[in-house]
Enzyme design. Sequence first.
Site, mmCIF file in Angstrom:
data_model
loop_
_atom_site.group_PDB
_atom_site.id
_atom_site.type_symbol
_atom_site.label_atom_id
_atom_site.label_comp_id
_atom_site.label_asym_id
_atom_site.label_seq_id
_atom_site.Cartn_x
_atom_site.Cartn_y
_atom_site.Cartn_z
ATOM 1 N N ASP A 155 0.834 -1.096 -0.025
ATOM 2 C CA ASP A 155 -0.015 0.019 -0.039
ATOM 3 C C ASP A 155 0.838 1.279 0.184
ATOM 4 O O ASP A 155 0.657 2.207 -0.672
ATOM 5 C CB ASP A 155 -0.741 -0.018 1.269
ATOM 6 C CG ASP A 155 -1.950 -1.226 1.001
ATOM 7 O OD1 ASP A 155 -2.467 -1.491 2.227
ATOM 8 O OD2 ASP A 155 -1.924 -2.059 0.203
ATOM 9 N N GLU A 210 3.858 1.645 -1.457
ATOM 10 C CA GLU A 210 4.296 1.876 -2.559
ATOM 11 C C GLU A 210 3.341 2.425 -3.701
ATOM 12 O O GLU A 210 3.377 3.471 -4.282
ATOM 13 C CB GLU A 210 4.916 0.618 -3.313
ATOM 14 C CG GLU A 210 5.960 0.877 -4.395
ATOM 15 C CD GLU A 210 6.550 -0.419 -4.691
ATOM 16 O OE1 GLU A 210 6.438 -1.578 -3.892
ATOM 17 O OE2 GLU A 210 7.019 -0.760 -5.783
ATOM 18 N N ASP A 240 0.789 4.323 -2.697
ATOM 19 C CA ASP A 240 0.668 5.596 -2.100
ATOM 20 C C ASP A 240 1.615 6.595 -2.738
ATOM 21 O O ASP A 240 1.354 7.871 -3.279
ATOM 22 C CB ASP A 240 0.318 5.893 -0.783
ATOM 23 C CG ASP A 240 -0.774 5.078 -0.170
ATOM 24 O OD1 ASP A 240 -0.860 4.869 0.912
ATOM 25 O OD2 ASP A 240 -1.826 5.163 -1.065
ATOM 26 N N LYS A 299 -27.541 -13.877 -7.883
ATOM 27 C CA LYS A 299 -28.605 -12.585 -7.987
ATOM 28 C C LYS A 299 -28.180 -11.685 -6.759
ATOM 29 O O LYS A 299 -28.437 -11.834 -5.827
ATOM 30 C CB LYS A 299 -30.045 -12.915 -7.822
ATOM 31 C CG LYS A 299 -30.821 -11.665 -8.275
ATOM 32 C CD LYS A 299 -32.275 -11.974 -8.319
ATOM 33 C CE LYS A 299 -33.123 -10.834 -8.733
ATOM 34 N NZ LYS A 299 -33.022 -9.912 -7.759
ATOM 35 N N ARG A 323 -31.006 2.385 -13.122
ATOM 36 C CA ARG A 323 -31.919 1.807 -13.983
ATOM 37 C C ARG A 323 -33.129 3.098 -14.179
ATOM 38 O O ARG A 323 -33.753 3.070 -15.134
ATOM 39 C CB ARG A 323 -32.462 0.718 -13.180
ATOM 40 C CG ARG A 323 -33.435 -0.080 -14.285
ATOM 41 C CD ARG A 323 -34.617 -0.866 -13.592
ATOM 42 N NE ARG A 323 -33.897 -2.013 -12.846
ATOM 43 C CZ ARG A 323 -33.428 -3.273 -12.915
ATOM 44 N NH1 ARG A 323 -33.842 -3.548 -14.201
ATOM 45 N NH2 ARG A 323 -33.300 -3.854 -12.244
ATOM 46 N N GLU A 363 -24.254 -4.866 -10.962
ATOM 47 C CA GLU A 363 -25.156 -4.433 -9.792
ATOM 48 C C GLU A 363 -23.989 -3.688 -9.055
ATOM 49 O O GLU A 363 -22.808 -4.572 -8.753
ATOM 50 C CB GLU A 363 -25.583 -5.943 -9.265
ATOM 51 C CG GLU A 363 -26.571 -5.739 -8.065
ATOM 52 C CD GLU A 363 -27.983 -5.539 -8.779
ATOM 53 O OE1 GLU A 363 -28.189 -5.860 -10.011
ATOM 54 O OE2 GLU A 363 -29.048 -5.477 -8.010
HETATM 55 N N1 LIG Z 1 -29.047 -8.820 -9.286
HETATM 56 C C1 LIG Z 1 -28.172 -9.484 -10.198
HETATM 57 O O1 LIG Z 1 -26.952 -10.058 -9.918
HETATM 58 C C2 LIG Z 1 -28.332 -9.851 -11.546
HETATM 59 C C3 LIG Z 1 -29.554 -8.956 -12.281
HETATM 60 N N2 LIG Z 1 -29.690 -8.978 -13.546
HETATM 61 C C4 LIG Z 1 -29.074 -9.657 -14.561
HETATM 62 O O2 LIG Z 1 -29.532 -9.952 -15.939
HETATM 63 C C5 LIG Z 1 -30.195 -8.524 -16.171
HETATM 64 C C6 LIG Z 1 -29.507 -8.062 -17.526
HETATM 65 C C7 LIG Z 1 -30.311 -9.025 -18.382
HETATM 66 C C8 LIG Z 1 -31.567 -9.593 -17.930
HETATM 67 C C9 LIG Z 1 -31.690 -9.109 -16.430
HETATM 68 N N3 LIG Z 1 -28.191 -10.603 -13.911
HETATM 69 C C10 LIG Z 1 -27.741 -10.420 -12.782
HETATM 70 N N4 LIG Z 1 -26.862 -11.349 -12.276
#
Ligand SMILES: NC(=O)c1cnc(OC2CCCC2)nc1N
Length: 322
Positions: free
Chosen positions: A31, A33, A35, A111, A132, A166
């Site tokens: 860290d 180096e 910085d 997800k 979004r 995300e």
């Molecule tokens: N929250 C997530 O991790 C996540 C959300 N959305 C998508 O795909 C979108 C893109 C195309 C259709 C839906 N993938 C994910 N892994």
Amino acid sequence: MEEVKRIEELRTLLEKLSYEYYVLDHPSVSDQEYDRYMQELIALEQKHPECYDANSPTQRVGGAVLEGFEKVEHRRMMLSLGNVFNYEELVAFDERVRALEPDVRYVVELKIDGLAMSLIYRDGRFVQAVTRGDGTIGEDVTSNIKTIPSIPMRIDEPGEVEVRGEVYMPKASFRRLNSEREANGEELFANPRNAAAGSVRQLDSTVCAKRGLDAFWYYFVNAQEHGIHSHEEALEELSRLHLRVNPLRRCCNNVDEIWAFIEEISARRHELPYEIDGMVIKVDDLNAQTRLGTTVKVPRWATAYKFPAEEVTTRLLDIVLT
Ligand SMILES: NC(=O)c1cnc(OC2CCCC2)nc1N
């Protein structure tokens, strides 16, 4: 070393060191180096204001406090996801897909429980980050997203690249933030998703920079324009471009393989350093995605399996008793 050339060399070096630390989790220098290089670049940039570059590693944090966020129309709609809640509904999703695509192959991802974000790169430079919103109109939150150190300010790809992913708050950042707020007698955030959304909506990017946000990228929007034919290839290309892609994913040929992966992840999700609220199942072949198309708001080529809402008491008891 001629000073202006040294500026360019340091910018490239600091981006590489950032990638190693925040994406590969495998730094090649200390860290201290890192910085020292950053301080050298700051000093040289002050000496050479003619070299100003908004994408310099020195320009990630700071800048003016905004009055508000500009509205931006997405060039391609930001789709939501339909949901399935059990095996039978997953079978029904697969049957609908297979009616059109008998030899379908899926990519199954975690997800991530954060907020959806769109990044725009033009001729290898990060230019804009947009929320979004309602799927058509989002908000320009570029100044806050620049503060996320794992997001590259430059990529090795010409033309326009649009990436969706995300932005989320890791569990450790969430615990730290809420304990600070508790100490200050402030209202606590209910969960990491709310904390991430609240951080991205800060008008002062220096506040957002302290929140310890991170991001995973999961969708190369115009992949086919770049000669890519499958979602898995698109994810590998995003990784090659130094974007942070979640490695915990699996290619599945049928519902049983999908279900096995869902059960495997469901059993270990509390060990993950970030919250997930389910899994995302996507048709891998991009031409098949196009043939399946979308409804008004969600793709027919993807769905989200949502984990059952847990009894908070059992969760708390688990924590207390383990
Ligand atoms: N929250 C997530 O991790 C996540 C959300 N959305 C998508 O795909 C979108 C893109 C195309 C259709 C839906 N993938 C994910 N892994």
